[in-house]
Design a protein around this motif. Structure first.
Motif, PDB file in Angstrom:
ATOM      1  N   ARG A 260       2.154   2.037  -3.416  1.00 53.38           N
ATOM      2  CA  ARG A 260       1.144   2.713  -4.249  1.00 53.38           C
ATOM      3  C   ARG A 260       1.034   4.187  -3.856  1.00 53.38           C
ATOM      4  O   ARG A 260       0.939   5.070  -4.709  1.00 53.38           O
ATOM      5  N   ARG A 261       1.020   4.457  -2.571  1.00 54.97           N
ATOM      6  CA  ARG A 261       0.968   5.846  -2.098  1.00 54.97           C
ATOM      7  C   ARG A 261       2.189   6.617  -2.592  1.00 54.97           C
ATOM      8  O   ARG A 261       2.076   7.775  -3.036  1.00 54.97           O
TER       9      ARG A 261
ATOM     10  N   GLU B  27      -7.389   4.467  -1.609  1.00 48.58           N
ATOM     11  CA  GLU B  27      -6.464   3.722  -0.755  1.00 48.58           C
ATOM     12  C   GLU B  27      -7.115   2.455  -0.212  1.00 48.58           C
ATOM     13  O   GLU B  27      -6.443   1.442  -0.001  1.00 48.58           O
ATOM     14  N   CYS B  28      -8.404   2.496   0.015  1.00 48.53           N
ATOM     15  CA  CYS B  28      -9.120   1.284   0.420  1.00 48.53           C
ATOM     16  C   CYS B  28      -9.051   0.251  -0.703  1.00 48.53           C
ATOM     17  O   CYS B  28      -8.839  -0.944  -0.463  1.00 48.53           O
TER      18      CYS B  28
ATOM     19  N   TRP C 238      -6.734   0.051  -3.100  1.00 49.58           N
ATOM     20  CA  TRP C 238      -5.357  -0.459  -3.161  1.00 49.58           C
ATOM     21  C   TRP C 238      -5.095  -1.464  -2.045  1.00 49.58           C
ATOM     22  O   TRP C 238      -4.461  -2.497  -2.263  1.00 49.58           O
TER      23      TRP C 238
ATOM     24  N   ASP D 174     -12.812   5.644  -1.733  1.00 50.14           N
ATOM     25  CA  ASP D 174     -11.465   5.885  -1.224  1.00 50.14           C
ATOM     26  C   ASP D 174     -10.509   4.964  -1.976  1.00 50.14           C
ATOM     27  O   ASP D 174     -10.538   3.745  -1.803  1.00 50.14           O
TER      28      ASP D 174
ATOM     29  N   PRO E 245      -5.364   2.978   8.675  1.00 48.91           N
ATOM     30  CA  PRO E 245      -4.526   3.296   7.506  1.00 48.91           C
ATOM     31  C   PRO E 245      -3.193   2.563   7.457  1.00 48.91           C
ATOM     32  O   PRO E 245      -2.548   2.554   6.395  1.00 48.91           O
TER      33      PRO E 245
ATOM     34  N   SER F 160       1.985   7.531  -6.333  1.00 50.87           N
ATOM     35  CA  SER F 160       1.073   8.654  -6.570  1.00 50.87           C
ATOM     36  C   SER F 160       1.772   9.973  -6.292  1.00 50.87           C
ATOM     37  O   SER F 160       1.692  10.927  -7.080  1.00 50.87           O
TER      38      SER F 160
ATOM     39  N   ASN G 184      -3.714   8.762  -6.830  1.00 47.37           N
ATOM     40  CA  ASN G 184      -4.831   9.184  -5.982  1.00 47.37           C
ATOM     41  C   ASN G 184      -5.435  10.432  -6.613  1.00 47.37           C
ATOM     42  O   ASN G 184      -5.028  11.556  -6.331  1.00 47.37           O
TER      43      ASN G 184
ATOM     44  N   LEU H 231       0.829  -1.204   0.000  1.00 48.20           N
ATOM     45  CA  LEU H 231       0.000   0.000   0.000  1.00 48.20           C
ATOM     46  C   LEU H 231       0.858   1.248   0.000  1.00 48.20           C
ATOM     47  O   LEU H 231       0.572   2.212  -0.736  1.00 48.20           O
ATOM     48  N   ASP H 232       1.919   1.265   0.799  1.00 49.66           N
ATOM     49  CA  ASP H 232       2.797   2.435   0.829  1.00 49.66           C
ATOM     50  C   ASP H 232       3.485   2.661  -0.522  1.00 49.66           C
ATOM     51  O   ASP H 232       3.743   3.805  -0.906  1.00 49.66           O
TER      52      ASP H 232
END
Length: 630
Positions: free
Chosen positions: A210-211, A394-395, A397, A392, A481, A214, A249, A207-208
């Motif tokens: 992907r963050r 992030e949810c 992902w 959302d 998160p 972005s 995002n 997840l990080d």
């Protein structure tokens, strides 16, 4: 006021004698905006620092003389061959460690310094050359940001991003739960991207990453925007593309673009294409915060189901275009203006197809172009919606990168399902962020919001207490998160329920409810602690256990639905009735524009018609109408 109409124009693919013909055809079709230069880097800069702008000068001058404005693009989504030869370290690396070669588009790693420098250079050169050209209407940076790379350069940037986010390895180890499987990090240098590994990757690391991408791609966009802004005050945008592979995002990016712009390509040929069109448009309006946005790309004549191209039936192109406008777009643009005679997308449809202007497709394009000026005044109106669905990314992902209790759990599918039901009932919905101000909505729907922050959970509680109606779907409020399990769940107190066990269902299985409704995909052992039971499971191991509950909270009500309801059961919960047409309303002051799209097989009569702006009344099967009333 104007509505933009046109599409991507790639004159570098054609001889100059075709350019004059193109401008004449654009005038016939009512085109007033074209995107130029998206994939023209090798034509503009055939060698490092050697620019050839003469052909582009001629094209922009021709378009200006013909009354066509230009959305001038930086061509950085497709570096030229010389760049890859000189900078092989900038070629992207896949998750399993394979470095890709040149020969397609998106052959770059956005973390490579050489790429970033070259991208700024071509953006700067374009700004210096064309910042005061009279044809310019806006700037278009890059194309469909979304390329991910797992190379060593990306790894270095990822570590820097993690140090900024967490500060210390102690905090990172806590967030990533690295005590599991002996993953504790003692050195930043030991952290790598979530490349292909022996078994399951760390879900928070995934997840990080992907963050991180972005943020990294946004930084690359902003570098080019800065170069353009030094010399030009015109709007700057980029075209958002939606897909499970896209690490962007868009809700976050929306604050950095002057106009939210999207590309939208449905992948269904049945009525699902219309459902997806509305979904994409409503999502774009949500990213834009309710402000006008722009449909930058769509396909004129075909729908791509993956294994085949489906030719759009007569009138379908116009319905799709007007559906976007009804839902807030400032116009309708296409990829592309003239169909390519060669290359990887030679069979991609276009406003001018291979058959030329003497074709059904071009006649429909010209007809729509003649109608849009009559709708120009809607550009400054607002779309009416009093129902919101939470979205959302992030949810999404998080659920893509996590080993879930069922492989059939799909956040996007749950959100689409909720949206589809309101669409079929003729109800327009907004998409909203979990922590947004929801006070203007009579109803808020929360489909499978697996990940949620404390702030967002508190905002939803406040919404209900102040009189809102909240419907929370199964598998919601499960993790924070950092992807650490919440116990109890984030919505336990608000809903007045306790979930003891999950009971995932086989794909071909159903559960029956005491009301006669049915559920699929998922079920749960739910305890109604302080909630009223609305419906129960009937039969099986959950016989008699709560399936749907509700609880009065302050002036509002919070519902919980613990399975994926079938359409009939969902219609009961949401009090929906099927509508034969798609109806969307836009309002400005006392004036309302009602857009009616008949996707069915029978004629539909519009009640309380007002003044017809475009289309026909009654609306024939496959037809559309826009009615203005005051």
């Amino acid at each position: 006021m104007t509505l933009w109409y046109g599409g991507d124009y790639n004159p570098e693919q054609w001889d100059p004698d075709v350019w004059k013909e193109d401008v004449g055809l654009m005038q016939r079709a009512g085109v007033n905006l074209v995107t130029v230069g998206v994939f023209s880097w090798s034509s503009l800069e055939p060698a490092p620092g050697q620019y050839e702008f003469g052909w582009l000068d001629r094209v922009l001058d021709l378009l200006h003389a013909g009354g066509v404005r230009v959305d001038l693009a930086t061509p950085t989504a497709s570096p030229p061959p010389w760049f890859s030869r000189l900078h092989p370290e900038a070629l992207p690396v896949t998750a399993d460690g394979v470095r890709l070669t040149h020969g397609s588009r998106d052959t770059y790693c956005a973390c490579a310094p050489a790429y970033r420098e070259a991208a700024r250079g071509i953006a700067r050169a374009l700004a210096e050359r064309y910042h005061d050209h009279p044809a310019l209407a806006m700037w278009h940076v890059h194309n469909e940001y979304g390329t991910t790379c797992y190379c060593s350069l990306a790894a270095e940037r990822f570590r820097e991003w993690l140090q900024t986010r967490y500060g210390t390895l102690e905090r990172l180890n806590e967030a990533w739960t690295t005590a599991f499987w002996s993953q504790g990090y003692a050195e930043w240098a030991d952290i790598e991207p979530p490349r292909k590994t022996q078994y399951l990757v760390n879900p928070t690391q995934y997840l990080d990453f992907r963050r991180f991408w972005s943020d990294e791609l946004l930084a690359a966009y902003l570098e080019q925007k800065t170069e353009l802004r030094k010399l030009s005050a015109l709007p700057v945008t980029t075209n958002f593309v939606f897909g499970g592979w896209v690490p962007v995002n868009h809700a976050q990016w929306a604050a950095e673009v002057d106009v939210v712009a999207i590309d939208h390509y449905p992948d269904r040929s049945d009525v699902g294409a219309e459902e997806q069109t509305a979904f994409g448009a409503d999502l774009a309006r949500g990213w834009a915060g309710g402000k006008p946005w722009l449909l930058m790309e769509q396909s004129a004549g075909t729908l791509n189901e993956g294994h085949r191209l489906h030719t759009k039936e007569p009138g379908r192109m116009a319905r799709h275009s007007l559906s976007h406008i009804a839902r807030g777009s400032q116009g309708a643009l296409f990829f592309q203006w003239r169909a390519s005679r060669g290359g990887a997308e030679m069979f991609h449809s276009a406003m001018v197809p291979h058959a030329g202007p003497d074709s059904r497709m071009f006649r429909e394009i010209a007809k729509l172009g003649s109608e849009l000026p009559q709708l120009a005044e809607v550009a400054e109106s607002n779309v009416e919606a009093d129902v919101a669905i939470l979205w959302d990314v992030e949810c999404w992902w998080a659920m893509q990168g996590t080993h879930l209790p069922s492989s059939s759990l799909d956040y996007l599918a749950a959100v689409r399902s909720a949206h589809r039901r309101f669409w079929h009932a003729g109800i327009t919905v907004d998409f909203a962020a979990p922590a947004a101000d929801l006070s203007s909505y009579r109803l808020v729907v929360v489909p499978s919001l697996y990940l949620i922050s404390d702030e967002a959970a508190a905002a939803l509680t406040a919404y209900v207490e102040s009189g809102g109606q909240l419907v929370v779907g199964y598998f919601s409020g499960i993790v924070d998160p950092d992807l650490r399990i919440r116990s109890p769940g984030a919505f336990t107190e608000l809903l007045g329920v306790r979930v003891e066990e999950f009971h995932p269902l086989p794909d071909d299985s159903e559960v029956v409810l005491s009301s006669g409704g049915r559920g699929r995909l998922w079920s749960e052992h739910v305890h109604a602690v302080s909630a009223e039971v609305v419906d129960r499971y009937a039969g099986g191991v959950l016989d008699g256990k709560p399936a749907i509950t509700r609880r009065q909270v302050g002036a509002g009500t919070a519902w919980y639905v613990s399975t994926e309801l079938d359409d009939a059961a969902a219609a009961q919960v949401f009090e929906l009735s099927a509508s034969p047409v798609e109806i969307v309303r836009r309002r400005s002051g006392d004036t309302t524009w009602t857009f009616v799209f008949n996707h069915g097989d029978a004629e539909f009569s519009v009640p309380d018609a007002g003044r017809l702006v475009v289309g026909e009344l009654p609306v024939p099967a496959g037809g559309y109408a826009v009615v203005r009333s005051t």
